[in-house]
Design an enzyme around this catalytic site. Structure first.
Site, short mmCIF file in Angstrom:
data_model
loop_
_atom_site.label_atom_id
_atom_site.label_comp_id
_atom_site.label_asym_id
_atom_site.label_seq_id
_atom_site.Cartn_x
_atom_site.Cartn_y
_atom_site.Cartn_z
N ARG A 27 -15.22 -73.14 -33.92
CA ARG A 27 -15.62 -71.81 -34.38
C ARG A 27 -17.15 -71.69 -34.37
O ARG A 27 -17.86 -72.67 -34.68
CB ARG A 27 -15.10 -71.64 -35.81
CG ARG A 27 -15.37 -70.30 -36.47
CD ARG A 27 -14.50 -69.24 -35.92
NE ARG A 27 -14.44 -68.06 -36.77
CZ ARG A 27 -14.11 -66.86 -36.31
NH1 ARG A 27 -13.80 -66.68 -35.04
NH2 ARG A 27 -14.04 -65.83 -37.12
N THR A 75 -10.27 -61.54 -28.18
CA THR A 75 -9.85 -62.93 -28.30
C THR A 75 -8.82 -63.19 -27.20
O THR A 75 -8.28 -62.25 -26.62
CB THR A 75 -9.29 -63.21 -29.72
OG1 THR A 75 -10.27 -62.83 -30.67
CG2 THR A 75 -8.85 -64.63 -29.94
N THR A 116 -12.42 -67.00 -28.61
CA THR A 116 -12.87 -65.63 -28.85
C THR A 116 -14.38 -65.47 -28.74
O THR A 116 -15.13 -66.43 -28.97
CB THR A 116 -12.43 -65.18 -30.26
OG1 THR A 116 -12.72 -63.80 -30.43
CG2 THR A 116 -13.12 -65.96 -31.36
N GLU A 128 -19.38 -62.59 -33.48
CA GLU A 128 -18.50 -63.17 -34.50
C GLU A 128 -19.03 -62.99 -35.92
O GLU A 128 -18.28 -63.15 -36.88
CB GLU A 128 -18.30 -64.65 -34.21
CG GLU A 128 -16.89 -65.15 -34.45
CD GLU A 128 -15.93 -64.65 -33.39
OE1 GLU A 128 -15.01 -63.92 -33.76
OE2 GLU A 128 -16.11 -64.97 -32.21
N ASP A 154 -17.09 -61.24 -38.60
CA ASP A 154 -15.96 -61.83 -39.31
C ASP A 154 -16.35 -62.37 -40.69
O ASP A 154 -15.49 -62.75 -41.48
CB ASP A 154 -15.30 -62.94 -38.48
CG ASP A 154 -14.29 -62.38 -37.48
OD1 ASP A 154 -13.94 -61.20 -37.60
OD2 ASP A 154 -13.87 -63.12 -36.59
N SER A 164 -11.60 -66.71 -39.90
CA SER A 164 -10.95 -66.25 -38.68
C SER A 164 -9.48 -65.95 -38.95
O SER A 164 -8.90 -66.45 -39.91
CB SER A 164 -11.05 -67.35 -37.62
OG SER A 164 -10.31 -67.01 -36.48
N SER A 165 -8.90 -65.15 -38.07
CA SER A 165 -7.44 -64.96 -38.10
C SER A 165 -6.76 -65.69 -36.95
O SER A 165 -5.53 -65.62 -36.82
CB SER A 165 -7.10 -63.47 -38.00
OG SER A 165 -7.65 -62.78 -39.08
N GLY A 204 -6.20 -60.59 -31.16
CA GLY A 204 -5.94 -59.36 -31.89
C GLY A 204 -6.51 -59.27 -33.30
O GLY A 204 -5.97 -58.54 -34.14
N GLY A 205 -7.58 -60.01 -33.60
CA GLY A 205 -8.17 -59.90 -34.94
C GLY A 205 -7.13 -60.23 -36.00
O GLY A 205 -6.31 -61.14 -35.82
N1 GLY Z 1 -12.72 -62.78 -34.17
C1 GLY Z 1 -11.39 -62.69 -34.59
C2 GLY Z 1 -10.97 -63.80 -35.46
O1 GLY Z 1 -11.48 -64.90 -35.34
O2 GLY Z 1 -10.15 -63.58 -36.32
#
Ligand code: GLY
Length: 565
Positions: free
Chosen positions: A104, A378, A396, A417, A420, A449-450, A470-471
Site C-alpha cells: 500500500r 483499482t 490501485t 491514494e 483514502d 483501504s477496501s 471499486g473502492g
Molecule cells: N483506493 C481504494 C481502496 O484502496 O480502497
C-alpha cells in the site's frame, strides 16, 4: 461537507465505470477428464496480462511469478488502475502456507493531519483526489520485489521484460480503453483541472499501436536494477525533482525509506471453509468475515432466501450498515493504531451486532454506532498454478487514472491514494466513506483501504480465489462472489456477472445496485424505504475449484480474460 460529494462522485465514477462498447470476453473450461493437479487458471482484467501470466506459467513459473509479470504488464496496458505509481495487496497461498504482501502507498514525510483543510477547517475541494498533492509514496515495485524474493522461481528480469516490450514496442489500443481515456480527458478539461494527463495519453487511438517510451525506460531500469531501479538513483531523482518543481511532497528520502510489508492474513472459519483474506490496512477482510458470518447467523434454520430477492438484499444491506459503522471507527494502519481484529470477527460479537436486524423494516441509520463501544477504479487478478498455489492480487492508483499526473521523464501515472485517509473526522471521502482518528493522516502511515483480495480454502485446498476493484464497493463484490460461488453454486462466469448491490451505512438507506435486479425486487425495497441507486460497480475476477475442476470468470462488462489450461 463543504463541497458536494455527488459532484465529485459523478466526475470520477462515471469516468471509471461507463463502458458502453460490447465486451469480448473469453472464459474457457477445461475438459471434464482433467484433474486439478496440473491444471492452472488466470482471471485477469485484460487480455495482455492474461496472456503473459499464462506464458510465464507455461515456462515453468509459479502463480507468484505470473502475478509479478502481470502486475508490470498492467502498468502499461491498463493505465486507469494498473500501475507502478500506486500500491496494492497480494494474498499468497503457497505450499499450504499463507502470506499477505502489503504494498500500500504511504503518506509522505511532509504530510500532516490537516493538509487538505483550508483556513476555516473545511476540506479543500478535490485536493486529495486530483493533482500532485493527492499522491502517496508508491509501493508497487517494492511489493513485487518482496514477493519475488520470498516466492519467485523465474529470474526477475524475465518477469519485468514483457512489460518493457509492451511499453516500448507498444500495444494495440483497445477501443474501450481509448474511449475511457477520451472521456476522462474531456472531464479534466470541463472541470478545468491543470494536470499533464493529455501530454501522455491524448494520442491514444483505438486500434492503433500506442507506445510509452518514458515508461518503457523506467520499467527497463526496474528490470535491470530491481527495486533500486525505482526507489534509488535515476528514477527516484526524476520523481523527487518533479515533485519539488510542482509543489509536490514526495522526496528521495520518502522513496528510499518505503518498505513493502509481509503481514499475517486474516484467517477465519466460515462453514466448512477457511477464508484467507486481507488484514489492516485493508478494511475488507474484517468486513467480509462480518458480512458472511452475519448472513449465516440470520438465515440459520430458515428457508434459503432467493438470490437477489428483496429480503436477501435487505438482510445484507442491514449487515452492511453495521460493518461500515465499525469500519469508520476502528480501522486504520495497524502500525499506527491498535485495530481490534479478533474482537471484530468474533462470531459472538457479530451475533450481537446482527441481533436487532428486522426483516420488515430498515434500522435507523443514526442509531447504528460502532459496535465495540456499545473510477472508483483499482484492478484485480486471480491466479492458480498447477501445484495448487494461488495469488489474489488487488492493485490501485485509487480513482481511474489516479491523480491525473504523469511523472515527467518517468512516464507513469501517480496515485491519488491520499483521499483514502480521513481528511477530517466525519467528512466523507470520494467513496462516501467516513473515518476518524484511526485513519487520520500521519507521515509514513498507510491509508485505510477496501481492497480485499481473498482465497477460500476447503481442507487445505484452494476453493475460490476472488477480488475486485471499486473502492468501498469492493467489499460487497467480494463477499457476494463468495456467496454466489458457495451458497448458490454458480459457475465462475455466473458468479462474476450476477447483478450485485452495496450498502455502506452512508448515504442513509441508499442501496447501490446493478442492472439485473428484478423490477419487483427494486420496488419492494423502495416500498420499504430504501433509495435505489442503479450504478454499476466493480470488475470481479474469480477462479473456482469444483472437486479438482478449475473454472475461471472475468466480468463480461470489462476488458477481462480468463483462461483455464
Ligand atoms: N483506493 C481504494 C481502496 O484502496 O480502497
Amino acid at each position: 461537507m463543504k463541497y458536494s460529494l455527488i459532484v465529485v462522485l459523478s466526475f470520477f465514477m462515471l469516468s471509471a465505470c461507463s463502458a458502453p462498447e460490447q465486451v469480448v470476453h473469453k472464459a474457457s473450461l477445461a475438459t471434464q477428464n482433467e484433474v486439478s493437479i496440473g491444471q492452472s487458471a488466470v482471471a485477469m482484467p485484460d487480455a495482455f496480462s492474461a496472456d503473459v501470466a499464462q506464458q510465464i506459467m507455461l515456462d515453468g513459473g509459479n502463480a507468484i511469478d505470473a502475478a509479478i509479470a502481470a502486475q508490470f504488464v498492467l502498468a502499461v496496458t491498463l493505465p486507469e488502475a494498473g500501475n507502478i505509481g500506486g500500491g496494492g495487496f497480494m494474498l499468497v497461498y503457497k505450499d499450504k502456507e499463507s502470506d499477505f504482501i502489503d504494498y500500500r502507498e504511504q503518506a509522505p514525510l511532509a504530510a500532516h493531519r490537516d493538509m487538505y483543510l483550508d483556513a476555516h477547517g473545511d476540506v479543500v475541494p478535490y485536493q486529495s483526489v486530483i493533482g500532485i498533492l493527492s499522491s502517496g509514496v508508491p509501493g508497487t515495485v517494492a511489493g513485487m520485489w518482496l514477493a519475488h524474493e520470498k516466492y519467485g522461481t523465474l529470474p526477475w528480469k524475465d518477469l519485468v521484460d514483457p512489460a518493457v516490450k509492451l511499453a516500448i514496442e507498444g500495444f494495440v489500443m483497445p477501443q474501450k480503453l481509448a474511449g475511457y481515456i477520451s472521456r476522462y480527458s474531456k472531464r479534466l478539461k470541463d472541470k478545468g483541472f491543470d494536470v499533464n494527463f493529455d501530454d501522455y495519453f491524448a494520442s491514444a487511438k483505438a486500434g492503433e499501436v500506442f507506445k510509452q517510451p518514458e515508461l518503457g525506460a523506467t520499467l527497463a531500469l526496474i528490470r535491470d536494477e530491481g527495486r533500486d531501479g525505482f526507489y534509488k538513483g535515476k528514477t527516484a531523482k526524476i520523481i523527487a525533482d518533479f515533485m519539488a518543481n510542482n509543489k509536490g511532497l514526495i522526496t528521495e528520502q520518502d522513496l528510499a525509506e518505503y518498505e513493502a510489508k509481509a503481514r499475517q492474513p486474516i484467517s477465519a472459519k466460515w462453514r466448512e471453509y477457511d477464508v484467507l483474506t486481507s488484514p489492516p490496512p485493508s478494511s475488507g477482510g474484517i468486513a467480509i468475515i462480518q458480512w458472511l458470518t452475519m448472513y449465516d447467523q440470520l438465515t440459520k434454520g430458515k428457508d434459503k432466501l432467493e438470490h437477489n430477492s428483496a429480503p436477501y438484499v435487505h438482510l445484507l444491506a442491514e449487515a452492511g450498515k453495521r460493518v461500515f459503522a465499525d469500519r469508520a471507527e476502528y480501522l486504520g494502519d495497524p502500525d499506527f493504531v491498535q485495530v481490534p481484529v479478533s474482537e471484530l470477527i468474533d462470531p459472538d460479537y457479530i451475533a450481537k451486532r446482527g441481533a436487532n436486524i428486522s426483516m420488515d423494516s430498515i434500522s435507523v441509520t443514526e442509531l447504528i454506532k460502532p459496535g465495540l463501544k456499545e473510477s472508483e477504479e483499482t484492478t484485480h487478478f486471480s491466479i492458480i498454478d498447477k501445484w495448487g498455489n494461488a495469488v489474489s492480487n488487488t492493485t490501485t492508483i485509487n480513482l481511474g487514472f489516479g491523480s491525473g499526473v504523469v511523472v515527467e521523464g518517468a512516464g507513469f501515472l501517480l496515485n491519488d491514494e491520499m483521499d483514502d485517509f480521513s481528511a477530517k473526522p466525519g467528512v466523507a471521502n470520494v467513496f462516501g466513506a467516513v473515518g476518524g482518528e484511526a485513519n487520520e493522516i500521519h507521515p509514513k502511515k498507510r491509508m485505510l483501504s477496501s481492497m480485499t483480495p481473498t482465497i477460500v480454502l476447503k481442507d487445505g485446498k484452494v476453493s475460490v480465489v476472488t477480488g475486485s476493484p471499486g473502492g468501498t464497493t469492493i467489499i460487497s463484490s467480494v463477499y457476494t462472489s463468495i456467496l454466489n460461488a458457495l451458497e448458490f453454486n454458480m459457475s465462475a462466469q455466473e458468479t462474476v456477472d450476477a447483478p450485485r448491490f452495496h450498502h455502506q451505512l452512508l448515504p442513509k438507506d441508499v442501496i447501490r445496485y446493478q442492472d439485473g435486479l428484478t423490477p419487483q425486487t427494486v420496488k419492494t425495497l423502495e416500498d420499504m424505504g430504501y433509495t435505489m441507486n442503479n450504478n454499476r460497480f466493480g470488475d470481479l475476477h474469480t477462479i473456482i475449484n469444483r472437486d479438482g475442476q478449475l473454472d475461471a470468470g472475468s466480468e463480461s462488462h470489462g476488458r477481462g480474460k480468463s483462461i483455464v489450461f
